[in-house]
Design a protein around this motif. Structure first.
Motif, short mmCIF file in Angstrom:
data_model
loop_
_atom_site.label_atom_id
_atom_site.label_comp_id
_atom_site.label_asym_id
_atom_site.label_seq_id
_atom_site.Cartn_x
_atom_site.Cartn_y
_atom_site.Cartn_z
N LEU A 63 -31.48 -49.81 -9.14
CA LEU A 63 -30.75 -48.74 -9.83
C LEU A 63 -29.37 -48.53 -9.20
CD1 LEU A 63 -33.61 -46.19 -10.51
CD2 LEU A 63 -32.13 -47.25 -12.23
N ARG A 64 -29.29 -48.51 -7.87
CA ARG A 64 -28.00 -48.35 -7.20
C ARG A 64 -27.03 -49.48 -7.59
NH1 ARG A 64 -31.06 -47.05 -2.83
NH2 ARG A 64 -30.83 -49.12 -1.93
N ARG A 65 -27.53 -50.71 -7.56
CA ARG A 65 -26.67 -51.86 -7.89
C ARG A 65 -26.24 -51.83 -9.36
NH1 ARG A 65 -29.04 -57.27 -6.08
NH2 ARG A 65 -26.96 -57.92 -6.67
N LEU A 66 -27.15 -51.43 -10.23
CA LEU A 66 -26.83 -51.37 -11.66
C LEU A 66 -25.77 -50.30 -11.91
CD1 LEU A 66 -27.80 -52.91 -14.14
CD2 LEU A 66 -29.44 -51.10 -14.53
N ARG A 67 -25.90 -49.16 -11.27
CA ARG A 67 -24.94 -48.05 -11.45
C ARG A 67 -23.58 -48.41 -10.86
NH1 ARG A 67 -29.55 -44.00 -9.59
NH2 ARG A 67 -30.50 -43.62 -11.61
N SER A 108 -26.85 -63.30 -23.85
CA SER A 108 -26.45 -61.92 -24.14
C SER A 108 -27.53 -60.94 -23.71
CB SER A 108 -26.18 -61.75 -25.64
OG SER A 108 -25.17 -62.63 -26.05
N PRO A 109 -27.66 -60.69 -22.40
CA PRO A 109 -28.70 -59.77 -21.95
C PRO A 109 -28.39 -58.34 -22.37
CG PRO A 109 -27.28 -60.33 -20.11
CD PRO A 109 -26.85 -61.20 -21.28
N ASP A 110 -29.44 -57.55 -22.54
CA ASP A 110 -29.32 -56.16 -22.97
C ASP A 110 -29.40 -55.26 -21.73
OD1 ASP A 110 -29.48 -53.65 -24.13
OD2 ASP A 110 -30.85 -54.30 -25.72
N ALA A 111 -28.28 -55.18 -20.99
CA ALA A 111 -28.24 -54.39 -19.75
C ALA A 111 -28.61 -52.92 -19.98
CB ALA A 111 -26.89 -54.53 -19.08
N VAL A 140 -31.13 -56.94 -11.58
CA VAL A 140 -29.67 -57.05 -11.50
C VAL A 140 -29.25 -58.50 -11.29
CG1 VAL A 140 -27.62 -56.31 -10.23
CG2 VAL A 140 -29.42 -54.67 -10.73
N GLU A 141 -29.96 -59.19 -10.40
CA GLU A 141 -29.65 -60.61 -10.17
C GLU A 141 -29.89 -61.43 -11.43
OE1 GLU A 141 -30.67 -58.70 -6.33
OE2 GLU A 141 -31.77 -58.81 -8.21
N TRP A 142 -30.96 -61.15 -12.12
CA TRP A 142 -31.27 -61.93 -13.32
C TRP A 142 -30.30 -61.61 -14.45
CZ3 TRP A 142 -32.83 -66.39 -14.32
CH2 TRP A 142 -33.30 -66.77 -15.58
N LEU A 143 -29.86 -60.35 -14.57
CA LEU A 143 -28.83 -60.03 -15.57
C LEU A 143 -27.58 -60.88 -15.32
CD1 LEU A 143 -29.03 -56.14 -15.85
CD2 LEU A 143 -29.46 -57.77 -17.69
N ALA A 144 -27.16 -60.98 -14.06
CA ALA A 144 -25.97 -61.77 -13.73
C ALA A 144 -26.20 -63.24 -14.05
CB ALA A 144 -25.62 -61.60 -12.25
N GLU A 145 -27.38 -63.76 -13.75
CA GLU A 145 -27.71 -65.16 -14.04
C GLU A 145 -27.69 -65.40 -15.55
OE1 GLU A 145 -28.83 -69.15 -13.78
OE2 GLU A 145 -28.09 -67.84 -12.20
N CYS A 146 -28.23 -64.47 -16.31
CA CYS A 146 -28.24 -64.61 -17.78
C CYS A 146 -26.81 -64.67 -18.33
CB CYS A 146 -29.00 -63.46 -18.41
SG CYS A 146 -30.78 -63.50 -18.10
N ARG A 147 -25.95 -63.79 -17.82
CA ARG A 147 -24.55 -63.80 -18.26
C ARG A 147 -23.89 -65.12 -17.88
NH1 ARG A 147 -24.60 -58.43 -15.88
NH2 ARG A 147 -24.92 -56.93 -17.55
N ALA A 148 -24.17 -65.61 -16.68
CA ALA A 148 -23.59 -66.88 -16.23
C ALA A 148 -24.04 -68.04 -17.11
CB ALA A 148 -23.98 -67.15 -14.77
#
Length: 123
Positions: free
Chosen positions: A117-121, A83-86, A71-79
């Protein structure tokens, strides 16, 4: 107990399952952007080398992510403007949770997996 496929076979399976792009930055794999197996739950956090815990990522993303949670890395990629594939990350986490529930074990990975999973949801 059945043995797991080797790393090359697991990478080939991830590419077949998920397609020829990096899960984190979205770049297409080619001779300059090489795919690697990336553990969605990092090994240092107890993540197993199971197909359910592996996605294809480019070497740059795999190296720069380090041991950060998905989840942290998805946010970093967006920043970074990538174009991460969440949805692909979510599928991998869900698949790993199902595999852990079925096979058992993975005491070290479970708390991290559940938290991701909780944070992603939660969005």
């Amino acid at each position: 107990m059945t043995s797991q496929p080797d790393r090359a076979a697991r990478l080939a399976a991830a590419l077949e399952r998920d397609g020829p792009t990096c899960v984190w930055c979205g770049r297409a794999f080619d001779r300059h952007v090489r795919p690697t197996t990336e553990h969605v739950v990092p090994r240092v956090r107890g993540g197993p080398s199971w197909a359910e815990n592996e996605v294809a990522a480019c070497g740059r993303c795999n190296g720069e992510r380090g041991h950060r949670g998905a989840v942290e890395w998805l946010a970093e990629c967006r920043a970074r403007g990538w174009s991460p594939d969440a949805p692909r990350v979510a599928r991998a986490l869900e698949s790993l949770a199902a595999a852990v529930a079925e096979r058992g074990g993975q005491r070290r990975a479970r708390p991290h997996l559940d938290a991701q999973l909780r944070r992603l949801r939660a969005g």
